[in-house]
Design an enzyme around this catalytic site. Structure first.
Site, PDB file in Angstrom:
ATOM      1  N   HIS A 137      -8.383   0.792  -1.495  1.00 29.53           N
ATOM      2  CA  HIS A 137      -8.195  -0.070  -2.694  1.00 29.53           C
ATOM      3  C   HIS A 137      -8.993  -0.114  -3.120  1.00 29.53           C
ATOM      4  CE1 HIS A 137      -3.712   0.517  -1.820  1.00 29.53           C
ATOM      5  NE2 HIS A 137      -4.274   0.017  -0.424  1.00 29.53           N
ATOM      6  N   SER A 172       0.834  -0.988  -0.094  1.00 30.47           N
ATOM      7  CA  SER A 172       0.044  -0.405  -0.293  1.00 30.47           C
ATOM      8  C   SER A 172       1.029   1.416   0.087  1.00 30.47           C
ATOM      9  CB  SER A 172      -0.553  -0.162   1.089  1.00 30.47           C
ATOM     10  OG  SER A 172      -1.600   1.133   0.677  1.00 30.47           O
TER      11      SER A 172
END
Length: 304
Positions: A189, A85
């Site tokens: 996400h 991430s």
């Protein structure tokens, strides 16, 4: 072969930056980054409580700053880098794709954009422990949730609205032992983050970009990326798309990685690697006290 990895949001804990600021020159570097992005990183990394550093706009720059400080102190030359991430921004800087201050500016834009997107609807994320992905993913989709992080080692992170997360705790997929809410403030996400993508795309036009100097593994699909512009394009898009850390670890296997070191605040990715990469030596940089052991591990593998 050494891979250096950087953790994502949720790895932060109150005061975690304190010992790293005691290293020579670290406080000055962090002060410069703080001035550049308009955020007092030293304050938040040493004195703020858990709720304050849960704020996406704060947590993300803190994590990149800690990752860069710890990796610089280690002074290693990894063959491979990757990040989970927001840790991908740390990895991009460590690979030489962008400068360190540029990475902090970029992640500040990312954090602010994602925090703004998260404020539109009450959303969150939760880790599912155990279960078979072939069973879990369809179950999540049935509940309207996104498998936002497929982490390997039997772990998937679901993301969606607060109501959808609550429904998941009452209706877990077959084989899942536990659902653990994460210390994040939004459904990262997923499509909920689409507004942040546009802000990052604009910020990306201001970056000076070069090709990676080491092998860079993208968390979008576990593929290696050798073009700097492609690295940045993937960094822009990943805020609204799932992280496939499982595929990154498959690539580490294929590349012949023998040792994995996780930049500060390390621990999460080492835990996944221990389950998914048997035989690979692992070490997490939690404090500067871990640096000597990390250097010894690097020396051992270089000698081998």
């Amino acid at each position: 072969m050494l891979v250096l990895v950087a953790p994502g949001q949720g790895a932060q804990t109150p005061g975690f930056l304190t010992p790293w600021l005691e290293l020579p020159g670290a406080a000055d570097r962090v002060a410069g980054w703080s001035d550049a992005i308009g955020l007092d990183l030293a304050h938040y990394g040493t004195k703020a409580d858990a709720d304050e550093i849960r704020d996406t706009a704060v947590a993300q720059p803190l994590l990149v700053a800690a990752g860069l400080l710890s990796a610089t102190a280690l002074d290693a030359s990894p063959a491979v880098v990757a990040g989970h991430s927001v840790g991908e921004i740390t990895a991009a800087a460590l690979a030489g794709v962008i400068g360190h201050e540029a990475a902090l500016r970029f992640v500040r834009t990312r954090g602010l954009g994602m925090a703004e997107a998260a404020a539109v609807t009450e959303t969150g994320m939760a880790a599912l422990l155990g279960g078979d992905p072939e069973v879990t993913v369809p179950h999540l989709e049935k509940l309207g949730l996104t498998p936002a992080n497929v982490n390997g080692g039997g772990q998937i992170v679901a993301a969606g609205t607060a109501a959808q997360i609550a429904a998941l705790t009452e209706d877990m997929p077959e084989g899942v032992r536990r659902v653990v809410p994460l210390k994040v403030a939004g459904a990262f996400h997923t499509h909920h983050m689409a507004p942040a993508v546009e802000k990052l795309r604009a910020a990306a036009t201001e970056l000076t970009v070069t090709d990676p100097k080491v092998t860079y593994v993208s968390n979008a699909d576990g593929k290696t990326v050798s073009d700097g512009s492609e690295v940045i394009s993937r960094l822009v898009g990943q805020v609204a798309n799932p992280v496939r850390w499982d595929l990154c670890m498959e690539t580490f296997k294929e590349l012949g990685v023998t040792a994995l070191i996780e930049a500060a605040p390390g621990g999460t990715l080492v835990g996944l690697a221990k389950r998914a990469l048997p035989g690979v030596r692992t070490l997490a940089l939690k404090t500067p006290d871990d640096l000597d052991a990390a250097r010894a591990l690097i020396s051992e593998h270089a000698g081998a």
